[in-house]
Design a protein around this motif. Structure first.
Motif, PDB file in Angstrom:
ATOM      1  N   LEU A  23      -1.744   2.378   1.745  1.00  0.00           N
ATOM      2  CA  LEU A  23      -0.793   3.304   1.126  1.00  0.00           C
ATOM      3  C   LEU A  23      -0.740   3.124  -0.386  1.00  0.00           C
ATOM      4  O   LEU A  23      -0.638   4.097  -1.135  1.00  0.00           O
ATOM      5  CB  LEU A  23       0.601   3.116   1.737  1.00  0.00           C
ATOM      6  CG  LEU A  23       0.776   3.618   3.161  1.00  0.00           C
ATOM      7  CD1 LEU A  23       2.139   3.200   3.695  1.00  0.00           C
ATOM      8  CD2 LEU A  23       0.622   5.124   3.212  1.00  0.00           C
ATOM      9  N   GLN A  24      -0.807   1.887  -0.861  1.00  0.00           N
ATOM     10  CA  GLN A  24      -0.802   1.638  -2.296  1.00  0.00           C
ATOM     11  C   GLN A  24      -2.050   2.201  -2.951  1.00  0.00           C
ATOM     12  O   GLN A  24      -1.983   2.769  -4.037  1.00  0.00           O
ATOM     13  CB  GLN A  24      -0.671   0.145  -2.583  1.00  0.00           C
ATOM     14  CG  GLN A  24       0.718  -0.390  -2.341  1.00  0.00           C
ATOM     15  CD  GLN A  24       0.827  -1.871  -2.608  1.00  0.00           C
ATOM     16  OE1 GLN A  24      -0.165  -2.563  -2.791  1.00  0.00           O
ATOM     17  NE2 GLN A  24       2.046  -2.357  -2.633  1.00  0.00           N
ATOM     18  N   ARG A  25      -3.205   2.041  -2.302  1.00  0.00           N
ATOM     19  CA  ARG A  25      -4.433   2.629  -2.848  1.00  0.00           C
ATOM     20  C   ARG A  25      -4.349   4.151  -2.871  1.00  0.00           C
ATOM     21  O   ARG A  25      -4.775   4.791  -3.820  1.00  0.00           O
ATOM     22  CB  ARG A  25      -5.632   2.170  -2.027  1.00  0.00           C
ATOM     23  CG  ARG A  25      -6.088   0.766  -2.352  1.00  0.00           C
ATOM     24  CD  ARG A  25      -7.445   0.475  -1.730  1.00  0.00           C
ATOM     25  NE  ARG A  25      -7.473   0.653  -0.272  1.00  0.00           N
ATOM     26  CZ  ARG A  25      -7.145  -0.283   0.602  1.00  0.00           C
ATOM     27  NH1 ARG A  25      -6.759  -1.461   0.201  1.00  0.00           N
ATOM     28  NH2 ARG A  25      -7.205  -0.026   1.896  1.00  0.00           N
ATOM     29  N   ALA A  26      -3.760   4.733  -1.843  1.00  0.00           N
ATOM     30  CA  ALA A  26      -3.624   6.190  -1.786  1.00  0.00           C
ATOM     31  C   ALA A  26      -2.664   6.698  -2.857  1.00  0.00           C
ATOM     32  O   ALA A  26      -2.824   7.802  -3.358  1.00  0.00           O
ATOM     33  CB  ALA A  26      -3.142   6.620  -0.408  1.00  0.00           C
ATOM     34  N   ALA A  27      -1.685   5.869  -3.218  1.00  0.00           N
ATOM     35  CA  ALA A  27      -0.722   6.263  -4.243  1.00  0.00           C
ATOM     36  C   ALA A  27      -1.273   6.024  -5.641  1.00  0.00           C
ATOM     37  O   ALA A  27      -0.597   6.320  -6.618  1.00  0.00           O
ATOM     38  CB  ALA A  27       0.583   5.502  -4.055  1.00  0.00           C
ATOM     39  N   GLY A  28      -2.479   5.475  -5.752  1.00  0.00           N
ATOM     40  CA  GLY A  28      -3.087   5.275  -7.057  1.00  0.00           C
ATOM     41  C   GLY A  28      -2.812   3.917  -7.657  1.00  0.00           C
ATOM     42  O   GLY A  28      -3.024   3.702  -8.833  1.00  0.00           O
ATOM     43  N   ARG A  29      -2.342   2.983  -6.847  1.00  0.00           N
ATOM     44  CA  ARG A  29      -2.090   1.630  -7.342  1.00  0.00           C
ATOM     45  C   ARG A  29      -3.039   0.669  -6.658  1.00  0.00           C
ATOM     46  O   ARG A  29      -3.503   0.907  -5.554  1.00  0.00           O
ATOM     47  CB  ARG A  29      -0.651   1.208  -7.052  1.00  0.00           C
ATOM     48  CG  ARG A  29       0.353   2.041  -7.805  1.00  0.00           C
ATOM     49  CD  ARG A  29       1.715   1.495  -7.637  1.00  0.00           C
ATOM     50  NE  ARG A  29       2.167   1.730  -6.265  1.00  0.00           N
ATOM     51  CZ  ARG A  29       3.369   1.395  -5.830  1.00  0.00           C
ATOM     52  NH1 ARG A  29       4.201   0.796  -6.619  1.00  0.00           N
ATOM     53  NH2 ARG A  29       3.727   1.650  -4.606  1.00  0.00           N
ATOM     54  N   GLY A  30      -3.307  -0.428  -7.332  1.00  0.00           N
ATOM     55  CA  GLY A  30      -4.168  -1.455  -6.767  1.00  0.00           C
ATOM     56  C   GLY A  30      -3.453  -2.222  -5.684  1.00  0.00           C
ATOM     57  O   GLY A  30      -2.272  -2.037  -5.426  1.00  0.00           O
TER      58      GLY A  30
END
Length: 113
Positions: A23-30
């Protein structure tokens, strides 16, 4: 009653962590929770500070245009009114965000421990 299986708990925990990272990767965060690239900090205080500075700049711009119109330096009333409406909208939005933050703070402080 059934006993708790530690291996099953660890499996569920790792599954939740994997979903969180996805979910963090999908939100644009590492995976570390920061902004990718590392040049920017995405903390709440700096975001609020930047927003308040933008609202302040918009109000200063609207005030300057209003004064210029009153002095007779400009005759474009439409741009003056648009800038004043932008400043008003920014202020109202800031006020509503403040009210929501205060409400959330009160809710948190009233939670039983």
């Amino acid at each position: 009653m059934s006993t708790i299986d530690p291996s099953r708990l660890l499996q569920m925990r790792s599954s939740i962590l994997n979903q969180n990272q996805a979910l963090q990767r999908a939100a644009g965060r590492g995976a570390a929770g920061g902004v990718e690239g590392g040049n920017e900090t995405a903390d709440f205080g700096s975001a609020i500070s930047a927003a308040l500075q933008q609202v302040n700049a918009q109000q200063a711009k609207a005030s300057d245009l209003s004064e210029a119109y009153e002095r007779g330096d400009t005759h474009d009333i439409v741009s003056v009114m648009i800038e004043r409406q932008k400043a008003s909208l920014g202020f109202e939005t800031t006020l509503q965000v403040r009210n929501k933050l205060l409400s959330a703070y009160r809710d948190i402080m009233n939670m039983p421990v």
